[in-house]
Design a protein around this motif. Structure first.
Motif, PDB file in Angstrom:
ATOM      1  N   MET A   1       0.845  -1.181   0.000  1.00 28.32           N
ATOM      2  CA  MET A   1       0.000   0.000   0.000  1.00 28.32           C
ATOM      3  C   MET A   1       0.891   1.246   0.000  1.00 28.32           C
ATOM      4  N   ASN A   2       0.430   2.243  -0.677  1.00 28.47           N
ATOM      5  CA  ASN A   2       1.124   3.521  -0.734  1.00 28.47           C
ATOM      6  C   ASN A   2       1.241   4.084   0.692  1.00 28.47           C
ATOM      7  N   PRO A   3       2.447   4.502   1.116  1.00 29.71           N
ATOM      8  CA  PRO A   3       2.609   4.987   2.488  1.00 29.71           C
ATOM      9  C   PRO A   3       1.767   6.233   2.790  1.00 29.71           C
ATOM     10  N   TYR A   4       1.492   7.050   1.796  1.00 29.71           N
ATOM     11  CA  TYR A   4       0.688   8.242   2.030  1.00 29.71           C
ATOM     12  C   TYR A   4      -0.787   7.897   2.200  1.00 29.71           C
ATOM     13  N   ILE A   5      -1.247   6.897   1.468  1.00 32.21           N
ATOM     14  CA  ILE A   5      -2.626   6.422   1.658  1.00 32.21           C
ATOM     15  C   ILE A   5      -2.757   5.828   3.065  1.00 32.21           C
ATOM     16  N   ASP A   6      -1.726   5.144   3.514  1.00 27.81           N
ATOM     17  CA  ASP A   6      -1.701   4.579   4.866  1.00 27.81           C
ATOM     18  C   ASP A   6      -1.825   5.697   5.911  1.00 27.81           C
ATOM     19  N   ILE A   7      -1.129   6.809   5.701  1.00 34.27           N
ATOM     20  CA  ILE A   7      -1.210   7.952   6.622  1.00 34.27           C
ATOM     21  C   ILE A   7      -2.632   8.516   6.630  1.00 34.27           C
ATOM     22  N   VAL A   8      -3.242   8.636   5.468  1.00 31.66           N
ATOM     23  CA  VAL A   8      -4.609   9.158   5.378  1.00 31.66           C
ATOM     24  C   VAL A   8      -5.562   8.255   6.161  1.00 31.66           C
ATOM     25  N   ILE A   9      -5.487   6.958   5.941  1.00 31.61           N
ATOM     26  CA  ILE A   9      -6.375   6.013   6.629  1.00 31.61           C
ATOM     27  C   ILE A   9      -6.142   6.056   8.138  1.00 31.61           C
ATOM     28  N   ARG A  10      -4.884   6.067   8.554  1.00 29.32           N
ATOM     29  CA  ARG A  10      -4.574   6.130   9.992  1.00 29.32           C
ATOM     30  C   ARG A  10      -5.107   7.422  10.612  1.00 29.32           C
ATOM     31  N   SER A  11      -4.927   8.532   9.918  1.00 29.78           N
ATOM     32  CA  SER A  11      -5.381   9.830  10.431  1.00 29.78           C
ATOM     33  C   SER A  11      -6.896   9.860  10.586  1.00 29.78           C
ATOM     34  N   ILE A  12      -7.600   9.316   9.608  1.00 33.56           N
ATOM     35  CA  ILE A  12      -9.061   9.272   9.677  1.00 33.56           C
ATOM     36  C   ILE A  12      -9.513   8.392  10.845  1.00 33.56           C
ATOM     37  N   CYS A  13      -8.858   7.276  11.050  1.00 34.32           N
ATOM     38  CA  CYS A  13      -9.200   6.398  12.184  1.00 34.32           C
ATOM     39  C   CYS A  13      -8.979   7.111  13.519  1.00 34.32           C
ATOM     40  N   VAL A  14      -7.864   7.800  13.656  1.00 35.54           N
ATOM     41  CA  VAL A  14      -7.579   8.542  14.888  1.00 35.54           C
ATOM     42  C   VAL A  14      -8.607   9.650  15.084  1.00 35.54           C
ATOM     43  N   TYR A  15      -8.977  10.333  14.019  1.00 35.68           N
ATOM     44  CA  TYR A  15      -9.983  11.401  14.101  1.00 35.68           C
ATOM     45  C   TYR A  15     -11.290  10.856  14.689  1.00 35.68           C
ATOM     46  N   PHE A  16     -11.785   9.772  14.109  1.00 36.24           N
ATOM     47  CA  PHE A  16     -13.056   9.226  14.588  1.00 36.24           C
ATOM     48  C   PHE A  16     -12.944   8.657  16.002  1.00 36.24           C
ATOM     49  N   PHE A  17     -11.787   8.109  16.336  1.00 38.63           N
ATOM     50  CA  PHE A  17     -11.579   7.680  17.725  1.00 38.63           C
ATOM     51  C   PHE A  17     -11.704   8.863  18.673  1.00 38.63           C
ATOM     52  N   MET A  18     -11.083   9.985  18.312  1.00 36.74           N
ATOM     53  CA  MET A  18     -11.126  11.173  19.175  1.00 36.74           C
ATOM     54  C   MET A  18     -12.536  11.742  19.283  1.00 36.74           C
ATOM     55  N   VAL A  19     -13.290  11.751  18.187  1.00 31.02           N
ATOM     56  CA  VAL A  19     -14.675  12.227  18.226  1.00 31.02           C
ATOM     57  C   VAL A  19     -15.500  11.358  19.172  1.00 31.02           C
ATOM     58  N   ILE A  20     -15.353  10.051  19.055  1.00 29.67           N
ATOM     59  CA  ILE A  20     -16.089   9.126  19.923  1.00 29.67           C
ATOM     60  C   ILE A  20     -15.653   9.287  21.372  1.00 29.67           C
ATOM     61  N   ALA A  21     -14.357   9.401  21.603  1.00 26.52           N
ATOM     62  CA  ALA A  21     -13.851   9.552  22.980  1.00 26.52           C
ATOM     63  C   ALA A  21     -14.376  10.837  23.617  1.00 26.52           C
ATOM     64  N   LEU A  22     -14.387  11.929  22.870  1.00 29.01           N
ATOM     65  CA  LEU A  22     -14.899  13.182  23.413  1.00 29.01           C
ATOM     66  C   LEU A  22     -16.396  13.088  23.678  1.00 29.01           C
ATOM     67  N   ARG A  23     -17.106  12.353  22.857  1.00 27.92           N
ATOM     68  CA  ARG A  23     -18.551  12.170  23.079  1.00 27.92           C
ATOM     69  C   ARG A  23     -18.778  11.345  24.351  1.00 27.92           C
ATOM     70  N   ILE A  24     -17.976  10.326  24.546  1.00 29.69           N
ATOM     71  CA  ILE A  24     -18.129   9.465  25.727  1.00 29.69           C
ATOM     72  C   ILE A  24     -17.737  10.214  26.999  1.00 29.69           C
ATOM     73  N   PHE A  25     -16.629  10.941  26.954  1.00 27.18           N
ATOM     74  CA  PHE A  25     -16.133  11.594  28.159  1.00 27.18           C
ATOM     75  C   PHE A  25     -16.756  12.953  28.418  1.00 27.18           C
ATOM     76  N   GLY A  26     -17.585  13.428  27.512  1.00 21.92           N
ATOM     77  CA  GLY A  26     -18.384  14.605  27.800  1.00 21.92           C
ATOM     78  C   GLY A  26     -17.920  15.890  27.160  1.00 21.92           C
ATOM     79  N   LYS A  27     -18.918  16.697  26.829  1.00 20.79           N
ATOM     80  CA  LYS A  27     -18.637  17.980  26.201  1.00 20.79           C
ATOM     81  C   LYS A  27     -18.092  18.990  27.179  1.00 20.79           C
ATOM     82  N   LYS A  28     -18.287  18.761  28.457  1.00 25.45           N
ATOM     83  CA  LYS A  28     -17.755  19.679  29.468  1.00 25.45           C
ATOM     84  C   LYS A  28     -16.242  19.794  29.328  1.00 25.45           C
ATOM     85  N   GLU A  29     -15.616  18.719  28.931  1.00 26.95           N
ATOM     86  CA  GLU A  29     -14.163  18.702  28.809  1.00 26.95           C
ATOM     87  C   GLU A  29     -13.664  19.730  27.799  1.00 26.95           C
TER      88      GLU A  29
END
Length: 166
Positions: A1-29
């Motif tokens: 796989m192209n290393p840059y495509i790998d970076i894009v996929i990894r970045s998108i996964c981290v983004y959605f993890f962070m969105v979910i984590a912030l939703r779980i741990f609360g907007k107050k944060e």
């Protein structure tokens, strides 16, 4: 796989993890950052950097990761704004904290807001105490908005607002 495509996929996964984590741990944060919260954000950014770019420490790798995050954030916000289901899933509804000088202690507890934090916000809005508040709302962005009432507002003992969880 192209290393840059790998970076894009990894970045998108981290983004959605962070969105979910912030939703779980609360907007107050998000709205009320203190020193430990800033340290946490810095440590999280360092921890996920390698997850996004892997061993690629080049300028191109960093720019591709950052661009991917900006792009997915732009697309995600547009999608959430157009979809009632996603909006409800990602963003919670505003909640009443004080109504006509009466504090909803259940809402404060559920949202993990201390009475000291609420008092601070009330003072920041130029009011002496909760008895002078017509309405205080915990907004979807994590801030607390306060509308002052008249001087005749008096809290009735043991009376609380009961908000359904709808």
């Amino acid at each position: 796989m192209n290393p840059y495509i790998d970076i894009v996929i990894r970045s998108i996964c981290v983004y959605f993890f962070m969105v979910i984590a912030l939703r779980i741990f609360g907007k107050k944060e998000l709205s009320q950052l203190n020193a430990s919260d800033i340290v946490l954000i810095l440590l999280i950014s360092n921890a996920v950097q390698n997850a996004m770019v892997g061993s690629d420490i080049s300028l191109e790798g960093g720019i591709i990761a950052a661009f991917s995050l900006f792009l997915v954030n732009f697309i995600f916000k547009k999608t959430v704004n157009r979809s009632a289901f996603l909006s409800q899933l990602v963003q919670s509804k505003p909640e009443i904290l004080i109504h006509d000088g009466i504090i909803d202690f259940k809402a404060l507890s559920r949202l993990d807001i201390t009475s000291d934090e609420l008092d601070e916000v009330i003072r920041e809005h130029g009011l002496e105490n909760y008895k002078h508040v017509k309405l205080a709302m915990f907004e979807i962005n994590g801030s607390i908005s306060v509308i002052s009432g008249n001087d005749n507002l008096i809290q009735t003992k043991h009376k609380r607002i009961h908000k359904s969880l709808s």
